[in-house]
Structure formats: C-alpha cells, structure tokens
Design a protein around this motif. Structure first.
Motif, PDB file in Angstrom:
ATOM      1  N   GLN A 192      21.422  76.578  43.734  1.00 19.49           N
ATOM      2  CA  GLN A 192      21.875  75.053  42.991  1.00 19.49           C
ATOM      3  C   GLN A 192      21.200  74.272  42.141  1.00 19.49           C
ATOM      4  O   GLN A 192      21.146  74.093  41.347  1.00 19.49           O
ATOM      5  CB  GLN A 192      23.305  74.656  44.142  1.00 19.49           C
ATOM      6  N   LEU A 240      22.358  65.173  34.201  1.00 19.89           N
ATOM      7  CA  LEU A 240      22.948  66.598  34.235  1.00 19.89           C
ATOM      8  C   LEU A 240      24.242  66.355  33.354  1.00 19.89           C
ATOM      9  O   LEU A 240      25.250  67.312  32.638  1.00 19.89           O
ATOM     10  CB  LEU A 240      23.337  66.779  36.346  1.00 19.89           C
ATOM     11  N   ARG A 256      20.049  73.287  38.572  1.00 13.30           N
ATOM     12  CA  ARG A 256      20.364  72.182  38.130  1.00 13.30           C
ATOM     13  C   ARG A 256      19.021  71.056  37.706  1.00 13.30           C
ATOM     14  O   ARG A 256      19.005  70.490  36.796  1.00 13.30           O
ATOM     15  CB  ARG A 256      21.172  71.200  39.210  1.00 13.30           C
TER      16      ARG A 256
END
Length: 629
Positions: free
Chosen positions: A151, A99, A155
């Motif tokens: 969310q 990430l 991601r």
C-alpha cells in the motif's frame, strides 16, 4: 499475489526503510509496529479527509527508528518525541494533499506494476534473482505486513511519478542556456589590498574606564551560571546475568514447551502456494473465475501445481516459484481465504475461491514435523534465552525496589546498600548539561526540577536506556553569580580592542574606497599603508587562489564601463579587502562542447522542474483546507 500473502508478519530493515522514507514522503502503515492509544481522535483533516491517530503514531515510530538506525550511538531516551510527531504530522499533511491531487486527476498504478517493483528491487534479490526468504526476513524486522508494504509502495510511487511527470514538463530556451553559459563561465580580473585587523588593533588602546563601563553595561554576559553536583546510583540489567542459574531441568522444560508451542502453532499456520487471478479495473471477478476454472481443470487432469501456477498465475511475484507464498497465520487474510486454506488436507488444493485478493486456487503443503530442532541443537540458545529472561525478571524486581526506596529515603545510601550498588558523584554542571552522567537530558531535567533541587528529594528512577536506570539527588547547588571584574578584564579588553579596531578599519576602507572612485591609484593606497597590491587575472567563480568572500564580492560588483568598479569584502578573520574590478570576460556559448551544452541544459531544466514542483506543492497547500487538533 501482489505480495499480500507472502508471509504476513514481516518488516523492513534499515536499508529498505531509508529507501521508503526517501520516496518524497514518509511511509504510513505498519500494522504491527506497536499498540495504539485508545484515543482514536484524528489529529488533522485535509480537505475534510482525516489523518488518523494511527497513521501519525506509525509514521512517528518509523521516523524514530530511522533516526536511531542512522545514529546507532544515540540514546533513544533523548529523542524529542513531540518534535518527531510534529514533523511526521506535517509530512502526512503534505502527503495527503498530493494523494488527493493524484486521485482528482485519476492517476493510478496497477497492482501488477507494484509487484514488478518488488520482484525487481535489488533489496530483495540474491545474485540478481528475487529471493522470497530475503524478502520475508527484511519485512519481518520492522513489523510491516506485505499488505501495508504494498500500500505505501503504491502511494509513494504514485506521488513520486506524478512529481517526476510534472517536473518533466519543464524546458529551457536556447537564449536562456546561452545566458547561463556566459555567466557560468565568466571570469574577472581584479586587484586587491587587504587591510589587516591585527595591525589596526596595535594602533588602538583601551582605558580602564572603558572596561568598567563595558562591564557595567553587560553584567549579564559575565555571570557564573547556576550549577549543581549530584550523587547517583546506577542499576544495569547486565549485572543480573551471573545471578541466573539455568539447570538441565530448566533447559529440558523450555525445550518441551517450545515443541508444544510449535505443534500448537502448526494448527493455526499453514505453508501454502496459490494460483491467483486478479480482480481489478481490467478484469472482472467473473472473468477471473473463468480463468481460474481453466487452471483448476488442468490440476484435475493431474498436472503439477507448480507447473500450473507458473503457467496461469497472475501474481508475477510468486508465479516463477510455483505460486509459493510462505507460512501463513490463520486470521490474517480474511474468512474466505482461511476457509479455503485451513480446511485443506496437506498435499491438496482448493477449488477456485473468491477472496479479497481476487480469485485463488490454494494449495496446502505437507507439514514436516521433522524440521523441529533437537534438544542439543537448541541447548545453547535456550540457555541464553533463559538467562536473559531471568535477568530481566530480576532487573524489573530490583527497579521496583529501587523506586520504592529512593522515594522514601532521605539519601541514596540505603538504595545502594540494599541493591549492592555504589553511590557515585558528578562534577558540577549547569542547565545545559555536562559530561558523563550529566550528558543525559533526563538527568539534567531531574537535577534542576523543583522536587529534587528545591525540596531536596531523591529523583524518581530515570531510564537512561532499556537496560540502565539511575536515581539521583543534588549534593550541592551553586546559584548564578556575578563574575568579578578582575576575572574578565582581559576578555573585555580584547573585545573592546577588536571592536574599536574593526570600526576604524571600516572607516579607513570606506575612505580609501571613495578616493579610488574619485581617481586615486590602487598602488598609491597600498604604498600609504605599506601593504601589498595583489593582482588576480581571469579568476572564475570557483577560484581558490583568492579568499572565497573576496571572490563572491568581486562577482557582485557591477561590470566596469569606462573605469574600474570598486568594492569591499569583509573576511572571516576580521580583515577588510578593497577590491578593484578591472575587466569582465563572458564565456562564449558557441565554444561549449556538445557534452557541456547538454549537461548545462539538463541542469537548467532540472532546476526549472524542481521549481515547478515546488510551486505546485505551494499552490495545493495554499488552497487546501487544513485543520489540526
């Protein structure tokens, strides 16, 4: 609205959970999965960015549920929670590293793209069309909120697309593809002689002295393991169902309580629709408010809210359904949202209002009290619920009494008498466990604990499942003991015979191998051993007419030049095969069909891409500053 508002308290069914976990990294975020520890210290840091205890607990719980979903017969109490948490933490670290890589390279996914993924997912569709009810029920089962779901979906997709893009840069040169084609389609012609272990064992013998010496040198291998047999009592929640008497008065009271609760809930819940205008990098709040004002003016002119939502809303997941976002609980979406929605009278809409989701026009649906089920409709479900509740109360009370008596009593007889249970006994089992009651790791651990084994006490109450408890005590303890040599003589004799025969067989094969390399003839060697000489022409790497280990060894031999190459292959049963590699034929790349060529290049490129991604992950991991606490 990006699914945030599409019914809050929802979770994901095992099918959805599988697809999410398979994203490359494990999901995080499931706000309502369980209560968190009061210890909020971070278990790890990646380049100075904390991985929270909440993330670790949530990811571990999702992994635990995934294991149980894939193994429905598995006893939950046998799961190694520490191992699950260790794996979850490592996956979170790997995820955080990737990430950070995406963030450093300014890689993003738009909210609209995430909405499209949800709407177009077959997991949320009925007859090819997105179904709100299905979406809500699937999410509710695992306690995942839409906000959290979106969310983790964003991601996970950013990471997945980054890896796909990185792997997509791989390529395969024609020369490399030609070489792979030649090797992959290569065939080899071999001759073999197999020296059988069983025949060699007939030629060797074992003396008693050898058995005695082997026994003396390996006494630890011939021990009767320590074992115990136990007595135990089992308490099952199902035994209490028949003890619960549900009267009509109980059912009436439960029904009225449920109606009152539904009415109270209606004050803190609202069924709503909305028209959403996004605020993001592509659209400012001022611009969103301007668009909302246009839609609001249409409503003021008397246009139907559903039509306005379909025409103007930027929430692609709800626009087609007239902006419907479901039954919402007060306090879930922020003060601005609540003030706008819960101040509305049923059947009215709000002015454009800025919330954390963008700019919205909210509509409160009429409350339909008539939807409350009748007493007759609910009677059977209420009866079952009351029986379950009553049985649970009796079970809890009995478990507390069971624990008290087991702690204070010198045996299990009193526990059985007071609770109406039966004292059962087990067969002897060792520290590795056994069958029936001994198949539970917790039972085995308790049986060999100092308190139970050495001090002779009853165990604490052991939870085998949420509805099944046991208490145990050791009846008999058998110390580890040496097995008499007479009991193991045959075993030792066979081991020595096999070892001596195998050594002799290896020596014989090595001797013949040297002779063959020096010009001896395979037929002569086979004749001297009265064995068959077998010929296999043009075998491929996947050939099944020859022992698999023999094929592998044959393709590891060097290509013969002026004379044959030789090698030896040990088989699974102990036999030894002498291999003569006579010739090698490479495949011709030009004979491949276009389809075969394309498949080969695709496979080589995919392998190269996977290798490139692996190198990227290793490079990022090696350069990351990772601290675990």
């Amino acid at each position: 609205m990006l699914q945030n508002i599409r019914d809050n308290s929802k979770g994901i069914v095992s099918k959805i959970l599988v697809s999410l976990i398979a994203f490359t990294f494990v999901i995080w975020g499931a706000e309502s999965l369980f209560s968190l520890s009061s210890d909020t210290s971070a278990p790890a840091e990646v380049n100075g960015e904390e991985i929270s205890l909440q993330e670790l607990l949530q990811t571990s719980e999702l992994q635990r549920r995934q294991i149980l979903s894939n193994n429905p017969d598995l006893d939950p109490v046998t799961l190694d929670q520490q191992a699950i948490q260790a794996q979850a933490l490592q996956q979170l670290i790997d995820q955080r590293i990737m990430l950070q890589y995406t963030q450093n390279n300014h890689l993003v996914l738009s909210d609209a793209a995430i909405d499209q993924m949800i709407v177009q997912s077959s997991d949320f569709q009925v007859d090819g069309v997105f179904d709100r009810n299905l979406f809500e029920s699937l999410l509710r089962n695992f306690g995942l909120t839409p906000t959290t779901y979106r969310q983790q979906l964003k991601r996970g997709n950013i990471i997945d697309q980054t890896m796909q893009a990185f792997a997509g840069t791989a390529f395969t040169l024609d020369s490399n593809a030609d070489e792979a084609a030649r090797l992959d389609g290569q065939t080899r012609s071999i001759a073999t002689i197999t020296l059988p272990l069983a025949m060699q064992m007939q030629a060797v013998s074992v003396e008693q002295e050898e058995i005695d010496n082997f026994y003396a040198a390996n006494q630890q291998r011939f021990m009767e393991p320590e074992s115990v047999s136990i007595s135990y009592v089992t308490l099952n929640k199902s035994d209490f169902y028949d003890q619960v008497n549900v009267t009509d008065d109980d059912l009436q009271k439960a029904y009225l309580d449920g109606q009152q609760l539904a009415l109270e809930r209606s004050e803190t819940e609202a069924e709503a629709s909305h028209v959403l205008f996004l605020v993001n990098d592509e659209q400012t709040q001022e611009q969103a408010m301007g668009l909302a004002q246009v839609a609001y003016e249409q409503l003021q002119k008397g246009e139907n809210f559903t039509d306005v939502a379909q025409q103007y809303s930027q929430d692609q997941s709800t626009a087609l359904e007239g902006g419907y976002i479901g039954l919402l609980a007060k306090g879930e979406f922020g003060e601005d949202f609540d003030d706008a929605l819960f101040d509305l009278q049923p059947g009215n809409y709000s002015v454009p209002v800025a919330t954390e989701f963008g700019v919205q026009i909210l509509y409160a649906h009429d409350k339909d009290v008539a939807d409350l089920p009748s007493f007759e409709d609910q009677k059977e479900a209420l009866s079952l619920s009351l029986k379950q509740s009553g049985a649970e109360s009796l079970f809890v009370a009995a478990s507390e009494e069971m624990a008290d008596i087991a702690f204070s009593s010198s045996d299990l007889v009193e526990v059985a008498q007071v609770l109406g249970l039966t004292v059962q006994t087990s067969d002897a089992f060792g520290r590795e466990g056994g069958e029936d009651i001994a198949s539970y790791d917790r039972v085995v651990a308790a049986a060999f604990s100092d308190e139970v084994l050495l001090q002779g006490n009853n165990s604490n109450v052991i939870e085998l499942a949420s509805d099944k408890l046991v208490a145990i005590r050791v009846d008999q303890h058998n110390e580890a003991s040496q097995q008499p040599i007479a009991d193991v003589t045959d075993t030792i004799s066979q081991q020595i015979l096999a070892q001596k025969a195998s050594e002799m067989l290896d020596e014989k094969a090595d001797t013949y191998l040297e002779q063959l390399k020096n010009g001896a003839d395979m037929a002569t060697v086979a004749s001297s051993e009265m064995l068959n000489l077998e010929q296999f022409d043009d075998i491929s790497r996947s050939a099944t007419v020859v022992n698999r280990l023999t094929v592998q060894s044959a393709f590891q031999l060097p290509r013969p030049t002026s004379k044959a190459s030789y090698g030896i292959a040990s088989n699974y049963n102990g036999d030894v095969t002498i291999i003569q590699l006579q010739s090698v034929k490479d495949a011709k790349p030009e004979e491949q069909s276009a389809q075969q060529r394309l498949a080969l290049v695709d496979a080589l490129t995919r392998l190269q891409g996977q290798n490139d991604v692996g190198l990227l992950e290793k490079s990022l991991s090696d350069s990351a500053v990772i601290e675990t606490f």
